[in-house]
Design an enzyme around this catalytic site. Structure first.
Site, PDB file in Angstrom:
ATOM      1  N   ARG A  13       0.801  -1.234   0.000  1.00  0.00           N
ATOM      2  CA  ARG A  13       0.000   0.000   0.000  1.00  0.00           C
ATOM      3  C   ARG A  13       0.832   1.282   0.000  1.00  0.00           C
ATOM      4  NH1 ARG A  13      -3.877  -0.839   4.820  1.00  0.00           N
ATOM      5  NH2 ARG A  13      -2.470  -2.557   5.311  1.00  0.00           N
ATOM      6  N   LYS A  20       9.119  -1.050   2.425  1.00  0.00           N
ATOM      7  CA  LYS A  20       8.424  -0.187   3.385  1.00  0.00           C
ATOM      8  C   LYS A  20       9.303   0.283   4.541  1.00  0.00           C
ATOM      9  CE  LYS A  20       5.023  -1.824   6.035  1.00  0.00           C
ATOM     10  NZ  LYS A  20       3.633  -2.234   6.342  1.00  0.00           N
ATOM     11  N   ASN A 174      -4.228  -6.305  20.164  1.00  0.00           N
ATOM     12  CA  ASN A 174      -2.835  -6.724  20.197  1.00  0.00           C
ATOM     13  C   ASN A 174      -2.012  -5.761  19.342  1.00  0.00           C
ATOM     14  OD1 ASN A 174      -0.430  -8.250  20.157  1.00  0.00           O
ATOM     15  ND2 ASN A 174      -1.113  -9.377  18.341  1.00  0.00           N
ATOM     16  N   SER A 410      33.219  47.315  -4.397  1.00  0.00           N
ATOM     17  CA  SER A 410      32.162  46.513  -5.012  1.00  0.00           C
ATOM     18  C   SER A 410      32.577  45.954  -6.358  1.00  0.00           C
ATOM     19  CB  SER A 410      30.918  47.383  -5.213  1.00  0.00           C
ATOM     20  OG  SER A 410      30.476  47.820  -3.954  1.00  0.00           O
TER      21      SER A 410
HETATM   22  C1  UD1 Z   1      -0.686  -8.543  13.290  1.00  0.00           C
HETATM   23  C2  UD1 Z   1      -1.208  -9.406  14.430  1.00  0.00           C
HETATM   24  C3  UD1 Z   1      -2.429  -8.725  15.039  1.00  0.00           C
HETATM   25  C4  UD1 Z   1      -2.085  -7.334  15.504  1.00  0.00           C
HETATM   26  C5  UD1 Z   1      -1.474  -6.532  14.359  1.00  0.00           C
HETATM   27  C6  UD1 Z   1      -0.958  -5.227  14.868  1.00  0.00           C
HETATM   28  C7  UD1 Z   1      -0.708 -11.715  13.872  1.00  0.00           C
HETATM   29  C8  UD1 Z   1      -1.226 -12.979  13.329  1.00  0.00           C
HETATM   30  N1  UD1 Z   1      -1.552 -10.702  13.933  1.00  0.00           N
HETATM   31  O1  UD1 Z   1      -1.690  -8.521  12.299  1.00  0.00           O
HETATM   32  O2  UD1 Z   1      -2.901  -9.492  16.141  1.00  0.00           O
HETATM   33  O3  UD1 Z   1      -3.250  -6.683  16.005  1.00  0.00           O
HETATM   34  O4  UD1 Z   1      -0.370  -7.253  13.764  1.00  0.00           O
HETATM   35  O5  UD1 Z   1      -0.548  -4.447  13.785  1.00  0.00           O
HETATM   36  O6  UD1 Z   1       0.440 -11.665  14.288  1.00  0.00           O
HETATM   37  N2  UD1 Z   1       5.450 -10.033   8.843  1.00  0.00           N
HETATM   38  C9  UD1 Z   1       6.541 -10.780   8.476  1.00  0.00           C
HETATM   39  N3  UD1 Z   1       6.322 -11.990   7.869  1.00  0.00           N
HETATM   40  C10 UD1 Z   1       5.078 -12.466   7.616  1.00  0.00           C
HETATM   41  C11 UD1 Z   1       3.964 -11.679   7.994  1.00  0.00           C
HETATM   42  C12 UD1 Z   1       4.187 -10.460   8.609  1.00  0.00           C
HETATM   43  O7  UD1 Z   1       7.688 -10.396   8.678  1.00  0.00           O
HETATM   44  O8  UD1 Z   1       4.958 -13.577   7.055  1.00  0.00           O
HETATM   45  C13 UD1 Z   1       5.695  -8.721   9.498  1.00  0.00           C
HETATM   46  C14 UD1 Z   1       5.200  -7.529   8.723  1.00  0.00           C
HETATM   47  O9  UD1 Z   1       6.230  -6.999   7.920  1.00  0.00           O
HETATM   48  C15 UD1 Z   1       4.798  -6.573   9.819  1.00  0.00           C
HETATM   49  C16 UD1 Z   1       4.403  -7.473  10.972  1.00  0.00           C
HETATM   50  O10 UD1 Z   1       4.962  -8.717  10.714  1.00  0.00           O
HETATM   51  O11 UD1 Z   1       5.889  -5.769  10.237  1.00  0.00           O
HETATM   52  C17 UD1 Z   1       2.901  -7.586  11.109  1.00  0.00           C
HETATM   53  O12 UD1 Z   1       2.371  -8.070   9.899  1.00  0.00           O
HETATM   54  P1  UD1 Z   1       0.959  -7.617   9.403  1.00  0.00           P
HETATM   55  O13 UD1 Z   1       0.631  -8.324   8.145  1.00  0.00           O
HETATM   56  O14 UD1 Z   1       0.876  -6.152   9.440  1.00  0.00           O
HETATM   57  O15 UD1 Z   1       0.063  -8.236  10.571  1.00  0.00           O
HETATM   58  P2  UD1 Z   1      -1.468  -8.054  10.754  1.00  0.00           P
HETATM   59  O16 UD1 Z   1      -2.170  -9.067   9.939  1.00  0.00           O
HETATM   60  O17 UD1 Z   1      -1.820  -6.643  10.612  1.00  0.00           O
END
Ligand code: UD1
Ligand code: CA
Length: 461
Positions: A13, A20, A174, A410
């Site tokens: 996004r 990012k 969370n 000048s």
């Molecule tokens: C996650 C949490 C959710 C919380 C939210 C807060 C889980 C399952 N859910 O959701 O409970 O409220 O964050 O923002 O943990 N990332 C990786 N590898 C992956 C997936 C994600 O490194 O395979 C990293 C992303 O870059 C990011 C972070 O983990 O920095 C969170 O990932 P994101 O997809 O934003 O999690 P949410 O689904 O929003």
């Protein structure tokens, strides 16, 4: 402590070719802010989980000289990305068993060490999750507590997409940041399953596993909600930038700095201020900037790696970089002070004056429209309007030396290398190609003539 920073997400996004976590907040990558907070806790290990194509992240951060990397960073590739639990799994071989593991997000840049210390204290020997109450909790994992009351123990976390309507009404969410006993983390992560709506391995599922294992799950809250906000798009990035700058502005004012408008200042680095410093609107400070007592900075100035000594006034619209400015100077408006400039006390550099790689002695003045490059200017020198040092011959740079008490008329050009002796005067319009002796008037100028009886031509009929 082990710190695991999750940064493998793509950040679609942002609509950007830059990963990012490399987008800048206050002039530094988001990830660098998170690493800084982690470093304050003096961890034994820092593991950053990055994704395919994220080699740029690795390189950019390694190259970032600003990073006070006292703890070497272990880079762990997660490919493919199967969820936050899967991401942490990739780091397990690197984690030290004897100390707990703290999980942070690379795109949540404003987290503060003080909050993380509270989270660790809440965990004790067990586990703790950093939570916040939100008016609109949509999208976040919800904290499910025993008996459904705020005082009940945490029993599990349910993701938005897996939550029942009843669970979706829960406003405690969370933040993703948590502290876990490392040997337990290792065993719980191996038990994760992806039988959920998103087919992902959720890190959040370890909460229920902890409870089943008899490990208490505590919670802690940040000092400020902004500490837990993530960056998913440019809008959120801009909002967090303002939150960061508002915090910096608040701290400056708390230490006695006058800000004409705390909403209109940008500090991208470190700004140190003495007593009674005043900063007008829309100024940008980059790198290391030191402002002495009673320094005032006019509107719209940009200062990068500059030291300004006490009592100096910088008028509006000045651009200054890698410079050392003495006490009680007056700079600008519209001055450009370039790298390698050192001004002694009481120096005036006025409007449309550019100074580069030059020293200017005490009490000297260049008040209007001048270029002083690669020069050593003595004290009490007066540089007239339109004077320039011709420091570049098209191939090499040469120095100009102007000794004390020189007066330069000048529109003078000093063709370097050239020296003007102490107390010399250069007549206006001089093109100086040889040294000017001390104490004398030197002038190079065609003799002025007037023709009596001369008539302007008239138009042919
Ligand atoms: C996650 C949490 C959710 C919380 C939210 C807060 C889980 C399952 N859910 O959701 O409970 O409220 O964050 O923002 O943990 N990332 C990786 N590898 C992956 C997936 C994600 O490194 O395979 C990293 C992303 O870059 C990011 C972070 O983990 O920095 C969170 O990932 P994101 O997809 O934003 O999690 P949410 O689904 O929003
Ligand atoms: Ca997120």
């Amino acid at each position: 402590m082990n710190v695991v920073i999750l940064a493998a997400g793509q950040g679609k996004r942002m609509h950007s070719d830059t990963p990012k976590v490399l987008h800048a907040l206050a002039g530094r990558p988001l990830l660098a802010h998170v690493i800084d907070a982690a470093l304050e806790l003096e961890p034994q290990r820092i593991c950053v989980v990055y994704g395919h194509g994220g080699e740029a992240v690795r390189e950019a951060l390694a190259a970032s000289t600003e990073l006070r990397a006292t703890t070497p960073i272990t880079w762990v590739l997660q490919e493919p990305q199967l969820g936050t639990g899967h991401a942490v799994q990739q780091t397990l071989p690197h984690l030290i068993d004897g100390v707990p593991t703290l999980v942070l997000y690379g795109d949540v840049p404003l987290i503060r060490a003080a909050t993380l210390r509270r989270l660790c204290a809440a965990a004790g020997a067990g586990m703790a999750v950093l939570t916040v109450e939100l008016e609109d909790p949509k999208g976040y994992g919800r904290i499910v507590r025993e008996g459904g009351t705020a005082s009940g123990a945490v029993s599990r976390i349910v993701e938005q997409k897996d939550a029942s309507p009843f669970e979706q009404a829960i406003r405690e969410v969370n933040t993703g940041m948590m502290v876990v006993p490392t040997p337990k983390l290792k065993s719980w992560l191996t038990q994760l399953r992806n039988d959920n709506v998103q087919r992902e391995y959720y890190l959040t599922d370890i909460v229920a596993l902890a409870v089943a294992d008899g490990v208490a799950v505590s919670s802690a809250q940040p000092h400020d909600v902004s500490e837990t906000l993530g960056v998913n798009n440019r809008n959120q990035l801009a909002q967090l930038e303002r939150a960061f700058q508002a915090h910096v502005a608040g701290e400056l004012m708390g230490r006695g700095v006058t800000l004409a408008d705390p909403a209109r200042i940008d500090v991208r680095g470190r700004l140190a201020c003495g007593r009674d410093v005043a900063i007008d609107i829309n100024c940008v400070f980059e790198g290391n900037v030191d402002l002495g007592d009673r320094v005032s900075i006019g509107a719209q100035c940009v200062l990068k790696n500059v030291r300004v000594a006490a009592g100096t006034r910088i008028e509006p619209f000045c651009h200054m970089e890698d410079a050392d400015i003495g006490a009680n100077c007056r700079i600008g408006p519209y001055a450009r002070v370039r790298p390698g400039t050192a001004l002694a006390e009481d120096v005036h550099v006025g409007n449309f004056v550019e100074v580069k790689a030059s020293r200017i002695g005490r009490g000297s003045k260049a008040n209007h429209l001048a270029y002083i490059g690669d020069s050593d200017v003595g004290s009490s020198v007066n540089v007239g309007a339109g004077t320039i040092t011709c420091n570049y011959d098209g191939a090499n740079k040469h120095r100009t030396v102007i000794e004390d008490d020189v007066f330069i008329g000048s529109d003078t050009q000093l063709v370097a290398p050239v020296r003007v002796g102490r107390g010399a005067t250069l007549g206006a319009g001089t093109t100086l190609t040889r040294d000017a002796p001390a104490g004398q008037l030197t002038v190079s100028r065609a003799k002025q003539v007037s023709l009596p009886g001369w008539k302007r031509p008239t138009k042919n009929k």
